[in-house]
Enzyme design. Structure first.
Site, short mmCIF file in Angstrom:
data_model
loop_
_atom_site.label_atom_id
_atom_site.label_comp_id
_atom_site.label_asym_id
_atom_site.label_seq_id
_atom_site.Cartn_x
_atom_site.Cartn_y
_atom_site.Cartn_z
CB SER A 1 -1.01 -8.10 -1.37
OG SER A 1 -2.01 -8.77 -0.63
CE LYS B 1 -4.42 -1.29 0.12
NZ LYS B 1 -5.45 -0.75 -0.78
#
Length: 378
Positions: free
Chosen positions: A280, A30
């Protein structure tokens, strides 16, 4: 960073590589999108500060990016957000406010704050700059694994999958990009079928990082055009994937980050290799991780819980444990109940938690108990 996985390669029948975004400074991808978005703000916009909403990973990305760029940040998080993510967001410099039960509720609170204060709203996935920042991951995949044929990536709102698809398809249109959602929070399959974003009521999954009830408008169009396929995975597959990452890859990966691995485990021979699976994120509450690992062991047939009744007499429990010893079942926990209305005066009920070696061993344990005359209740 990218690591090969011999175990997954053997299952898939071709090389599998893990793109380890869980090892980023904030524990997820992110930071890429947040930094690109905030760096692109004007001086006047920066002076107003930024506001974001997130279950945790985007929160940390915005907090760190803002600190690096000297911008004040406020982050709204769901009430049930994992405590380590909340603490890390504060440590990276953001003011944290807890609102709502799911990300969609928290997004609404952050938007209202932006309207009231003039702070710039930094959406977790529904903005071109966010998508462009996440796309840097796709460029790295092609650079680090030029022979890749399939890229597997988790999907929540869609920012990561959209960014990766744009970047990968721009340089290698032959590469297949496959998105993965949790079954209980899978808004993309019905949305793609309808041709527009539609909402999933009350999304439910352990994978809080992809627990998004409605696709973003911007990533939805990109995913519809460029992502070759969107699959869904069960909670059992997610927990098994987290367990596999820990045991075989020595990686702490949160359920959302392990969703590509869950897809590989669910149907390994359906992927054209070499495959890159994007891990992720790795931000997971230790207590949640403990429950997930136990769930994963149960799904793999390595953890067995059952209840049974026996005659309440001296030595009865020792005899039962002797039966389990013969079949090599490791007893983790024993609960012994005598005083409940459903039991006769001469009965006792035992709850057992066992470590086993797989589904066949579980069946062997059950058969041994029945042969010994025990009534297995569950």
């Amino acid at each position: 960073m990218m690591e090969g996985s011999r175990h997954l390669s053997g299952l898939v029948g071709s090389p599998v590589h893990l793109k380890c975004e869980n090892l980023q400074r904030t524990g997820s991808f992110k930071l890429r999108g947040a930094y690109v978005r905030i760096a692109g703000l004007s001086a006047e916009e920066r002076s107003r500060g930024v506001v974001a909403a997130s279950a945790g990973n985007h929160a940390q990305g915005v907090a760190l990016a803002s600190s690096l760029l000297g911008v004040r940040s406020t982050v709204f998080m769901p009430v049930g957000a994992p405590l380590p993510k909340v603490a890390a967001t504060r440590e990276y410099g953001a003011e944290v406010r807890m609102r709502g039960q799911v990300v969609d509720d928290t997004l609404a609170a952050a938007r209202e704050y932006a309207r009231e204060t003039g702070a710039v709203f930094i959406h977790p996935f529904d903005h071109p700059d966010i998508i462009a920042g996440q796309g840097t991951l796709g460029l790295e995949i092609v650079e680090q694994c030029p022979e890749v044929r399939s890229v597997v990536v988790g999907i929540g709102g869609g920012g990561l999958a959209a960014g990766v698809a744009v970047a990968v398809k721009a340089v290698r249109p032959d590469i297949r990009v496959i998105g993965v959602q949790a079954e209980g929070a899978a808004a993309y399959p019905p949305s793609l079928a309808a041709g527009r974003p539609v909402s999933v009521e009350a999304p439910s999954t352990m994978a809080d990082g992809i627990k998004v009830g409605r696709p973003g408008e911007v990533p939805f169009k990109i995913i519809g055009d460029l992502v070759d396929e969107v699959r869904t995975v069960s909670e059992d597959a997610l927990s098994s994937a987290v367990l596999l990452c820990l045991e075989r890859a020595k990686m702490v990966v949160e359920p959302a980050g392990a969703s590509p691995v869950a897809a590989l485990l669910s149907d390994p021979r359906s992927f054209e290799g070499p495959v890159v699976a994007v891990l992720s994120g790795g931000n997971v509450d230790p207590l949640l991780l403990q429950r997930i690992l136990r769930h994963g062991m149960a799904a793999a047939g390595r953890y067995l819980s059952l209840r049974l009744r026996l005659t309440d007499r001296p030595g009865a429990l020792a005899t039962l444990l002797g039966v389990l010893s013969v079949v090599d079942a490791n007893v983790l926990d024993v609960g012994h109940v005598r005083t409940v209305p459903r039991l006769k005066i001469t009965e006792a009920e035992v709850e057992l938690h066992l470590e086993t070696k797989g589904p066949e061993h579980c069946a062997e344990v059950g058969a041994a108990l029945r042969r010994a005359g025990y009534q297995v209740i569950e």
